[in-house]
Design an enzyme around this catalytic site. Structure first.
Site, PDB file in Angstrom:
ATOM      1  N   SER A   1     -10.434   0.518   8.322  1.00 38.79           N
ATOM      2  CA  SER A   1     -10.733  -0.806   7.766  1.00 38.79           C
ATOM      3  C   SER A   1     -11.813  -1.480   8.603  1.00 38.79           C
ATOM      4  O   SER A   1     -11.707  -1.532   9.834  1.00 38.79           O
ATOM      5  CB  SER A   1      -9.492  -1.710   7.806  1.00 38.79           C
ATOM      6  OG  SER A   1      -8.479  -1.204   6.994  1.00 38.79           O
TER       7      SER A   1
ATOM      8  N   LYS B   1      -1.957 -10.786   2.735  1.00 38.71           N
ATOM      9  CA  LYS B   1      -2.448 -10.781   4.122  1.00 38.71           C
ATOM     10  C   LYS B   1      -2.913  -9.383   4.527  1.00 38.71           C
ATOM     11  O   LYS B   1      -3.787  -9.237   5.368  1.00 38.71           O
ATOM     12  CB  LYS B   1      -1.331 -11.202   5.071  1.00 38.71           C
ATOM     13  CG  LYS B   1      -1.308 -12.692   5.336  1.00 38.71           C
ATOM     14  CD  LYS B   1      -0.314 -13.004   6.443  1.00 38.71           C
ATOM     15  CE  LYS B   1       0.072 -14.483   6.385  1.00 38.71           C
ATOM     16  NZ  LYS B   1       1.358 -14.737   7.019  1.00 38.71           N
TER      17      LYS B   1
ATOM     18  N   ARG C   1       1.574   2.417   2.184  1.00 31.73           N
ATOM     19  CA  ARG C   1       1.511   1.362   3.189  1.00 31.73           C
ATOM     20  C   ARG C   1       2.918   0.841   3.490  1.00 31.73           C
ATOM     21  O   ARG C   1       3.529   1.241   4.439  1.00 31.73           O
ATOM     22  CB  ARG C   1       0.566   0.239   2.779  1.00 31.73           C
ATOM     23  CG  ARG C   1       0.397  -0.770   3.927  1.00 31.73           C
ATOM     24  CD  ARG C   1      -0.613  -1.826   3.672  1.00 31.73           C
ATOM     25  NE  ARG C   1      -1.994  -1.339   3.711  1.00 31.73           N
ATOM     26  CZ  ARG C   1      -3.056  -2.110   3.546  1.00 31.73           C
ATOM     27  NH1 ARG C   1      -2.895  -3.393   3.313  1.00 31.73           N
ATOM     28  NH2 ARG C   1      -4.273  -1.609   3.598  1.00 31.73           N
TER      29      ARG C   1
END
Ligand code: NI
Lengths: 212, 212
Positions: free
Chosen positions: B106, B135, B37
């Site tokens: 997601s 977050k 990521r």
């Protein structure tokens, strides 16, 4: 590849008009190349916008380049990609998009220009030529000036476009210094009449070329 | 595809250790899948890191997925890509990366899960299950809880992984609610011993499965 007038899109600098509207007007004014930038826009929105711009530019015979994202460029069948220092290497873009793709690279020195040329860049964006508020075209916050344009133009064989603070009234000087074209954001996107601004820019490039 | 334990990398949450070190440890601990990521990292750095992770994970037989960027996934020959609401559509990833690629999505509702399944997702990341400071795994700032995991698991046939605030001590409950695996960032990246944390997580997933 005609790089005389090169539009970099930025909806946030387009005075409440959409990038689609701005690009339509720029095409009316004879823009030679469009780069989809829109750094603030989520990838999904850029994809949707990119598909619209692809239709418009294809119909007009104007090349469309995508800033940064090779996957997005492939997804909308763009003509190429424009890469900065922090983006994927030129070789990766070439491998992913093919030999025919236009791969551009941002540089601000003659040394970086030579390196990008060796790495296979098709053209260079060089700037910021003049002071500009747009961080996009002036990451270091300092302008490089016309002498640097001249040095970069002498350092490489591939075409270069001057970017950063370029407007119809200073574009001829950028070309006079050795640039092959000029890239602008707000000189077109924020103009009262983007088509007229594009025409004025094209005329200034012509004048600059004749003055050399 | 074994999704029991799924690591999402974040160097900034790795207590001054590199993502390469964390992934090495997670592999030692038996991690089943790694997602690159590193949202804060420039594409160029993610590309360099991705090449290192590709070597490590390939040697270990662990699938490597890239968050968001299809071009980066292709460039490092990753096994697939994980997409969010604001990323390019699943169909684009499929077209660019091929039928064999793993495409994850997601979601946080059963309706979005069904839509992603119809669009061709291979698995779903569902969360945030529990409250989390990250977050990245909890864009809305609210957790969905185990009931929602159950509802999503019932809504689709494809595997789902619970993400967001998952740790060794609550992972069994996530699996008990119907998830096929658990995805974590800091439960591994910020652990004193990331290999041990991975093993504990794997053991918790086993316990959760036996409890069903
Ligand atoms: Ni030249």
């Amino acid at each position: 590849m005609n790089l005389d007038t090169y539009l970099v899109t930025a909806e946030r600098l387009s005075e409440d008009r959409s990038t689609v509207e701005i690009v339509e007007s720029a095409i009316d004014g004879g823009i030679d190349l469009v780069q989809l930038r829109e750094k603030e826009m989520p990838a999904r929105d850029r994809y949707d916008l990119g598909q619209e711009l692809r239709e418009l530019t294809r119909a007009a015979g104007v090349p469309l380049i995508v800033n940064d994202r090779i996957g997005l460029a492939a997804a909308i069948d763009a003509d190429g990609v424009h890469l900065g220092d922090e983006d994927l290497p030129i070789a990766v873009a070439r491998e992913q998009l093919g030999e025919a793709a236009i791969v551009g690279r941002s540089v601000s020195t003659a040394e970086a220009a030579r390196e990008a040329e060796r790495a296979g860049a098709d053209y260079l964006g060089v700037g910021a030529v003049y002071p500009t508020d747009s961080k996009d075209t002036n990451p270091e916050g300092t302008e490089i000036g016309l002498d640097r344009i001249e040095a970069v133009a002498e350092a490489v064989e591939i075409p270069i476009v001057g970017i950063g603070g370029v407007k119809p009234d200073n574009a001829a000087a950028v070309i006079g210094a050795g640039a092959d074209g000029v890239a602008v954001i707000s000189a077109i996107t924020a103009a009262d009449d983007p088509a007229a601004a594009t025409r004025e820019l094209g005329a200034a490039v012509e004048r600059g070329r004749e003055s050399r």
